[in-house]
Design an enzyme around this catalytic site. Structure first.
Site, PDB file in Angstrom:
ATOM      1  N   ASP A 138     -13.742   8.897  32.254  1.00 59.41           N
ATOM      2  CA  ASP A 138     -13.784   9.407  30.887  1.00 59.41           C
ATOM      3  C   ASP A 138     -15.186   9.179  30.320  1.00 59.41           C
ATOM      4  O   ASP A 138     -15.804   8.140  30.531  1.00 59.41           O
ATOM      5  CB  ASP A 138     -12.730   8.696  30.027  1.00 59.41           C
ATOM      6  CG  ASP A 138     -12.468   9.420  28.722  1.00 59.41           C
ATOM      7  OD1 ASP A 138     -11.355   9.947  28.552  1.00 59.41           O
ATOM      8  OD2 ASP A 138     -13.382   9.460  27.863  1.00 59.41           O
ATOM      9  N   ASN A 185      -1.307  12.292  26.393  1.00 56.55           N
ATOM     10  CA  ASN A 185      -1.175  12.734  25.011  1.00 56.55           C
ATOM     11  C   ASN A 185      -0.821  14.217  25.014  1.00 56.55           C
ATOM     12  O   ASN A 185      -1.496  15.015  25.663  1.00 56.55           O
ATOM     13  CB  ASN A 185      -2.489  12.520  24.254  1.00 56.55           C
ATOM     14  CG  ASN A 185      -2.847  11.047  24.123  1.00 56.55           C
ATOM     15  OD1 ASN A 185      -1.977  10.216  23.901  1.00 56.55           O
ATOM     16  ND2 ASN A 185      -4.118  10.721  24.286  1.00 56.55           N
ATOM     17  N   HIS A 208      -3.999  16.057  31.226  1.00 56.21           N
ATOM     18  CA  HIS A 208      -4.723  14.943  31.855  1.00 56.21           C
ATOM     19  C   HIS A 208      -3.945  13.658  31.669  1.00 56.21           C
ATOM     20  O   HIS A 208      -3.359  13.412  30.609  1.00 56.21           O
ATOM     21  CB  HIS A 208      -6.148  14.808  31.320  1.00 56.21           C
ATOM     22  CG  HIS A 208      -6.254  14.842  29.826  1.00 56.21           C
ATOM     23  ND1 HIS A 208      -6.164  16.007  29.105  1.00 56.21           N
ATOM     24  CD2 HIS A 208      -6.428  13.854  28.921  1.00 56.21           C
ATOM     25  CE1 HIS A 208      -6.290  15.731  27.812  1.00 56.21           C
ATOM     26  NE2 HIS A 208      -6.433  14.439  27.680  1.00 56.21           N
ATOM     27  N   HIS A 222      -4.413   9.724  31.494  1.00 55.70           N
ATOM     28  CA  HIS A 222      -5.386   8.638  31.314  1.00 55.70           C
ATOM     29  C   HIS A 222      -4.941   7.437  32.150  1.00 55.70           C
ATOM     30  O   HIS A 222      -3.765   7.048  32.097  1.00 55.70           O
ATOM     31  CB  HIS A 222      -5.431   8.168  29.857  1.00 55.70           C
ATOM     32  CG  HIS A 222      -5.931   9.177  28.866  1.00 55.70           C
ATOM     33  ND1 HIS A 222      -7.216   9.163  28.373  1.00 55.70           N
ATOM     34  CD2 HIS A 222      -5.311  10.215  28.246  1.00 55.70           C
ATOM     35  CE1 HIS A 222      -7.365  10.154  27.480  1.00 55.70           C
ATOM     36  NE2 HIS A 222      -6.226  10.803  27.392  1.00 55.70           N
TER      37      HIS A 222
HETATM   38  P1  5GP Z   1      -7.089  13.420  24.884  1.00 58.93           P
HETATM   39  O1  5GP Z   1      -7.571  12.941  23.519  1.00 58.93           O
HETATM   40  O2  5GP Z   1      -7.018  14.925  24.933  1.00 58.93           O
HETATM   41  O3  5GP Z   1      -5.847  12.736  25.358  1.00 58.93           O
HETATM   42  O4  5GP Z   1      -8.217  12.958  25.906  1.00 58.93           O
HETATM   43  C1  5GP Z   1      -9.353  13.704  26.185  1.00 58.93           C
HETATM   44  C2  5GP Z   1     -10.348  12.768  26.826  1.00 58.93           C
HETATM   45  O5  5GP Z   1     -11.383  13.551  27.410  1.00 58.93           O
HETATM   46  C3  5GP Z   1     -11.013  11.790  25.848  1.00 58.93           C
HETATM   47  O6  5GP Z   1     -10.724  10.455  26.234  1.00 58.93           O
HETATM   48  C4  5GP Z   1     -12.494  12.136  25.944  1.00 58.93           C
HETATM   49  O7  5GP Z   1     -13.321  11.010  25.871  1.00 58.93           O
HETATM   50  C5  5GP Z   1     -12.596  12.835  27.297  1.00 58.93           C
HETATM   51  N1  5GP Z   1     -13.653  13.807  27.400  1.00 58.93           N
HETATM   52  C6  5GP Z   1     -13.971  14.762  26.479  1.00 58.93           C
HETATM   53  N2  5GP Z   1     -15.014  15.496  26.911  1.00 58.93           N
HETATM   54  C7  5GP Z   1     -15.357  15.000  28.143  1.00 58.93           C
HETATM   55  C8  5GP Z   1     -16.352  15.368  29.098  1.00 58.93           C
HETATM   56  O8  5GP Z   1     -17.144  16.296  28.910  1.00 58.93           O
HETATM   57  N3  5GP Z   1     -16.391  14.643  30.248  1.00 58.93           N
HETATM   58  C9  5GP Z   1     -15.539  13.604  30.482  1.00 58.93           C
HETATM   59  N4  5GP Z   1     -15.682  12.951  31.649  1.00 58.93           N
HETATM   60  N5  5GP Z   1     -14.580  13.245  29.606  1.00 58.93           N
HETATM   61  C10 5GP Z   1     -14.488  13.938  28.451  1.00 58.93           C
END
Ligand code: 5GP
Ligand code: ZN
Length: 117
Positions: free
Chosen positions: A31, A90, A103, A105
């Site tokens: 992440d 999420n 995704h 985590h």
């Molecule tokens: P969500 O909030 O949708 O459950 O998680 C999305 C995750 O994607 C977040 O933890 C955020 O830090 C990560 N993320 C967003 N943009 C990027 C990116 O460009 N590269 C990587 N490796 N992670 C990302």
């Protein structure tokens, strides 16, 4: 593949990421804003927007995401009952889903409080 989707583009190698594992169905990478010493994201290569778009036919895919997460937790050194880690998905706005490509985590390497925020 959805060309407008960030995680589709990471899976395709078009956007760089620190990839730790990949096979024909899943990709795992770090992440960009880690919330724990180890914070990985595991995604299906296929564009699936959220868990709401999974069907019974996707059971092997979900199983592969969890199995690979377990392997990576063990490789990271906290994949045991005495240590431990957290798997989070999420789904939707209220849960804070910000990237609309499914995704998982994987968070580990520190004590994780409960309940989550
Ligand atoms: P969500 O909030 O949708 O459950 O998680 C999305 C995750 O994607 C977040 O933890 C955020 O830090 C990560 N993320 C967003 N943009 C990027 C990116 O460009 N590269 C990587 N490796 N992670 C990302
Ligand atoms: Zn996608």
């Amino acid at each position: 593949m959805d060309l407008s989707c960030l995680f589709c583009r990471i899976a395709a190698g078009e956007i760089p990421a620190d990839i730790l594992y990949q096979d024909e169905s899943v990709v795992a990478f770090r992440d960009i804003a880690p919330q724990a010493p180890t914070h990985l994201l595991l995604i299906p290569r296929r564009h699936v927007a959220s868990t709401l778009d999974l069907s019974g036919d996707d059971a092997p895919l979900v199983g592969q995401l969890v199995t690979v997460a377990t392997q990576l937790a063990q490789e990271a050194g906290f994949g045991s009952i005495s240590e431990g880690y957290r798997l989070v998905i999420n789904t939707g706005d209220a849960a804070g889903q910000s990237v609309h490509h499914l995704h998982l985590h994987l968070l580990g390497g520190r004590h994780l409080a409960w309940p989550p925020g």
